[in-house]
Design a protein around this motif. Sequence first.
Motif, PDB file in Angstrom:
ATOM      1  N   MET A   1      47.684 -17.653  64.061  1.00  0.00           N
ATOM      2  CA  MET A   1      47.560 -17.669  65.505  1.00  0.00           C
ATOM      3  C   MET A   1      48.088 -19.002  66.019  1.00  0.00           C
ATOM      4  SD  MET A   1      44.278 -16.974  67.948  1.00  0.00           S
ATOM      5  CE  MET A   1      44.323 -15.261  67.526  1.00  0.00           C
ATOM      6  N   ASP A   2      48.756 -18.963  67.157  1.00  0.00           N
ATOM      7  CA  ASP A   2      49.252 -20.192  67.765  1.00  0.00           C
ATOM      8  C   ASP A   2      48.541 -20.425  69.098  1.00  0.00           C
ATOM      9  OD1 ASP A   2      50.458 -18.498  69.659  1.00  0.00           O
ATOM     10  OD2 ASP A   2      52.387 -18.566  68.641  1.00  0.00           O
ATOM     11  N   SER A   3      48.828 -21.562  69.707  1.00  0.00           N
ATOM     12  CA  SER A   3      48.120 -21.918  70.939  1.00  0.00           C
ATOM     13  C   SER A   3      48.451 -20.963  72.085  1.00  0.00           C
ATOM     14  CB  SER A   3      48.419 -23.360  71.340  1.00  0.00           C
ATOM     15  OG  SER A   3      49.779 -23.516  71.664  1.00  0.00           O
ATOM     16  N   GLU A   4      49.644 -20.424  72.114  1.00  0.00           N
ATOM     17  CA  GLU A   4      50.004 -19.476  73.176  1.00  0.00           C
ATOM     18  C   GLU A   4      49.159 -18.205  73.090  1.00  0.00           C
ATOM     19  OE1 GLU A   4      53.854 -16.854  74.560  1.00  0.00           O
ATOM     20  OE2 GLU A   4      54.215 -18.811  73.649  1.00  0.00           O
ATOM     21  N   GLN A   5      49.015 -17.680  71.874  1.00  0.00           N
ATOM     22  CA  GLN A   5      48.199 -16.478  71.693  1.00  0.00           C
ATOM     23  C   GLN A   5      46.723 -16.777  71.982  1.00  0.00           C
ATOM     24  OE1 GLN A   5      48.305 -14.762  67.764  1.00  0.00           O
ATOM     25  NE2 GLN A   5      47.444 -12.837  68.442  1.00  0.00           N
ATOM     26  N   ALA A   6      46.224 -17.920  71.533  1.00  0.00           N
ATOM     27  CA  ALA A   6      44.833 -18.295  71.799  1.00  0.00           C
ATOM     28  C   ALA A   6      44.588 -18.422  73.299  1.00  0.00           C
ATOM     29  CB  ALA A   6      44.497 -19.598  71.081  1.00  0.00           C
ATOM     30  N   THR A   7      45.517 -19.037  74.010  1.00  0.00           N
ATOM     31  CA  THR A   7      45.385 -19.192  75.459  1.00  0.00           C
ATOM     32  C   THR A   7      45.346 -17.830  76.144  1.00  0.00           C
ATOM     33  OG1 THR A   7      46.514 -21.316  75.384  1.00  0.00           O
ATOM     34  CG2 THR A   7      46.450 -20.199  77.510  1.00  0.00           C
ATOM     35  N   LYS A   8      46.189 -16.924  75.690  1.00  0.00           N
ATOM     36  CA  LYS A   8      46.223 -15.576  76.255  1.00  0.00           C
ATOM     37  C   LYS A   8      44.870 -14.885  76.075  1.00  0.00           C
ATOM     38  CE  LYS A   8      49.503 -11.764  76.132  1.00  0.00           C
ATOM     39  NZ  LYS A   8      50.619 -11.196  75.396  1.00  0.00           N
ATOM     40  N   ILE A   9      44.253 -15.061  74.915  1.00  0.00           N
ATOM     41  CA  ILE A   9      42.950 -14.453  74.654  1.00  0.00           C
ATOM     42  C   ILE A   9      41.883 -15.077  75.547  1.00  0.00           C
ATOM     43  CG2 ILE A   9      41.121 -14.205  72.934  1.00  0.00           C
ATOM     44  CD1 ILE A   9      43.421 -13.933  70.848  1.00  0.00           C
ATOM     45  N   PHE A  10      41.880 -16.395  75.644  1.00  0.00           N
ATOM     46  CA  PHE A  10      40.887 -17.058  76.492  1.00  0.00           C
ATOM     47  C   PHE A  10      41.057 -16.651  77.958  1.00  0.00           C
ATOM     48  CE2 PHE A  10      40.385 -20.248  73.016  1.00  0.00           C
ATOM     49  CZ  PHE A  10      39.046 -19.984  72.784  1.00  0.00           C
ATOM     50  N   GLU A  11      42.286 -16.564  78.420  1.00  0.00           N
ATOM     51  CA  GLU A  11      42.519 -16.120  79.792  1.00  0.00           C
ATOM     52  C   GLU A  11      41.997 -14.697  79.986  1.00  0.00           C
ATOM     53  OE1 GLU A  11      46.736 -16.676  80.209  1.00  0.00           O
ATOM     54  OE2 GLU A  11      46.511 -18.778  80.779  1.00  0.00           O
ATOM     55  N   SER A  12      42.171 -13.865  78.977  1.00  0.00           N
ATOM     56  CA  SER A  12      41.706 -12.489  79.053  1.00  0.00           C
ATOM     57  C   SER A  12      40.188 -12.396  79.135  1.00  0.00           C
ATOM     58  CB  SER A  12      42.209 -11.707  77.838  1.00  0.00           C
ATOM     59  OG  SER A  12      41.619 -10.439  77.807  1.00  0.00           O
ATOM     60  N   LEU A  13      39.495 -13.337  78.547  1.00  0.00           N
ATOM     61  CA  LEU A  13      38.028 -13.306  78.550  1.00  0.00           C
ATOM     62  C   LEU A  13      37.410 -14.119  79.686  1.00  0.00           C
ATOM     63  CD1 LEU A  13      37.272 -13.575  74.741  1.00  0.00           C
ATOM     64  CD2 LEU A  13      36.903 -11.595  76.222  1.00  0.00           C
ATOM     65  N   ALA A  14      38.227 -14.664  80.561  1.00  0.00           N
ATOM     66  CA  ALA A  14      37.736 -15.546  81.630  1.00  0.00           C
ATOM     67  C   ALA A  14      37.146 -14.750  82.787  1.00  0.00           C
ATOM     68  CB  ALA A  14      38.846 -16.464  82.107  1.00  0.00           C
ATOM     69  N   SER A  15      36.244 -13.852  82.473  1.00  0.00           N
ATOM     70  CA  SER A  15      35.590 -13.013  83.475  1.00  0.00           C
ATOM     71  C   SER A  15      34.275 -12.517  82.890  1.00  0.00           C
ATOM     72  CB  SER A  15      36.501 -11.827  83.818  1.00  0.00           C
ATOM     73  OG  SER A  15      35.758 -10.739  84.308  1.00  0.00           O
ATOM     74  N   GLY A  16      33.239 -12.538  83.693  1.00  0.00           N
ATOM     75  CA  GLY A  16      31.952 -12.024  83.228  1.00  0.00           C
ATOM     76  C   GLY A  16      32.024 -10.560  82.846  1.00  0.00           C
ATOM     77  N   ILE A  17      32.795  -9.782  83.613  1.00  0.00           N
ATOM     78  CA  ILE A  17      32.940  -8.357  83.303  1.00  0.00           C
ATOM     79  C   ILE A  17      33.603  -8.175  81.948  1.00  0.00           C
ATOM     80  CG2 ILE A  17      34.167  -6.238  83.958  1.00  0.00           C
ATOM     81  CD1 ILE A  17      33.709  -7.066  86.892  1.00  0.00           C
ATOM     82  N   ARG A  18      34.654  -8.924  81.699  1.00  0.00           N
ATOM     83  CA  ARG A  18      35.374  -8.780  80.427  1.00  0.00           C
ATOM     84  C   ARG A  18      34.519  -9.231  79.254  1.00  0.00           C
ATOM     85  NH1 ARG A  18      41.711 -10.064  81.787  1.00  0.00           N
ATOM     86  NH2 ARG A  18      41.804  -8.691  83.600  1.00  0.00           N
ATOM     87  N   LEU A  19      33.737 -10.259  79.453  1.00  0.00           N
ATOM     88  CA  LEU A  19      32.822 -10.673  78.382  1.00  0.00           C
ATOM     89  C   LEU A  19      31.797  -9.581  78.106  1.00  0.00           C
ATOM     90  CD1 LEU A  19      32.221 -14.433  79.223  1.00  0.00           C
ATOM     91  CD2 LEU A  19      33.382 -13.509  77.212  1.00  0.00           C
ATOM     92  N   ASP A  20      31.281  -8.959  79.167  1.00  0.00           N
ATOM     93  CA  ASP A  20      30.318  -7.862  78.987  1.00  0.00           C
ATOM     94  C   ASP A  20      30.961  -6.683  78.263  1.00  0.00           C
ATOM     95  OD1 ASP A  20      28.369  -9.340  80.284  1.00  0.00           O
ATOM     96  OD2 ASP A  20      28.605  -8.292  82.206  1.00  0.00           O
ATOM     97  N   VAL A  21      32.202  -6.341  78.637  1.00  0.00           N
ATOM     98  CA  VAL A  21      32.935  -5.266  77.958  1.00  0.00           C
ATOM     99  C   VAL A  21      33.107  -5.612  76.489  1.00  0.00           C
ATOM    100  CG1 VAL A  21      35.194  -4.131  77.755  1.00  0.00           C
ATOM    101  CG2 VAL A  21      34.126  -4.401  80.008  1.00  0.00           C
ATOM    102  N   TRP A  22      33.531  -6.845  76.207  1.00  0.00           N
ATOM    103  CA  TRP A  22      33.751  -7.270  74.827  1.00  0.00           C
ATOM    104  C   TRP A  22      32.477  -7.100  74.007  1.00  0.00           C
ATOM    105  CZ3 TRP A  22      37.236  -7.945  71.300  1.00  0.00           C
ATOM    106  CH2 TRP A  22      36.904  -8.631  70.134  1.00  0.00           C
ATOM    107  N   ARG A  23      31.362  -7.561  74.545  1.00  0.00           N
ATOM    108  CA  ARG A  23      30.097  -7.488  73.810  1.00  0.00           C
ATOM    109  C   ARG A  23      29.670  -6.042  73.561  1.00  0.00           C
ATOM    110  NH1 ARG A  23      27.065 -11.957  73.098  1.00  0.00           N
ATOM    111  NH2 ARG A  23      25.144 -10.801  73.358  1.00  0.00           N
ATOM    112  N   LEU A  24      29.870  -5.165  74.548  1.00  0.00           N
ATOM    113  CA  LEU A  24      29.536  -3.753  74.349  1.00  0.00           C
ATOM    114  C   LEU A  24      30.406  -3.124  73.267  1.00  0.00           C
ATOM    115  CD1 LEU A  24      28.989  -2.484  78.005  1.00  0.00           C
ATOM    116  CD2 LEU A  24      27.262  -2.692  76.205  1.00  0.00           C
ATOM    117  N   LEU A  25      31.686  -3.477  73.255  1.00  0.00           N
ATOM    118  CA  LEU A  25      32.576  -2.904  72.256  1.00  0.00           C
ATOM    119  C   LEU A  25      32.327  -3.481  70.871  1.00  0.00           C
ATOM    120  CD1 LEU A  25      35.819  -2.525  74.360  1.00  0.00           C
ATOM    121  CD2 LEU A  25      34.287  -0.725  73.544  1.00  0.00           C
ATOM    122  N   VAL A  26      31.957  -4.733  70.782  1.00  0.00           N
ATOM    123  CA  VAL A  26      31.577  -5.309  69.488  1.00  0.00           C
ATOM    124  C   VAL A  26      30.340  -4.586  68.968  1.00  0.00           C
ATOM    125  CG1 VAL A  26      30.655  -7.379  68.368  1.00  0.00           C
ATOM    126  CG2 VAL A  26      32.668  -7.547  69.838  1.00  0.00           C
TER     127      VAL A  26
END
Length: 116
Positions: free
Chosen positions: A1-26
């Motif tokens: 993984m490189d910093s560009e991909q890591a940044t893309k992931i962090f940007e994708s999770l920068a929302s309470g809704i997305r964090l909640d979705v992630w946790r439900l799917l995990v």
Amino acid sequence: MDSEQATKIFESLASGIRLDVWRLLVQAGLSGRVAGELAAELALAPNTLSFHLKGMVHAGLLSVTQEGRFLRYRANLPVMLLLIGYLTEECCAGHPQTCGIPSKLGCLPEQTDTTT
């Protein structure tokens, strides 16, 4: 993984809704959940949830499969483990084993390679 991909992931999770979705799917594990179940669980309008799911799929955090007229989403746990590896690979001067980082994270088998 490189910093560009890591940044893309962090940007994708920068929302309470997305964090909640992630946790439900995990929590759902390999079976995942269909979009309608997620929307009901989170009390979200389907179009709002769809916007967030699309962003997470684009970042590589989720996979999606068509099941008839339903879309089933699954957390891409290996990507999250790669992100954790990326964040910790320089821990303790490049020797993370001396920092007490667990060799097992959650329900996945030991991660042997974090350098992709």
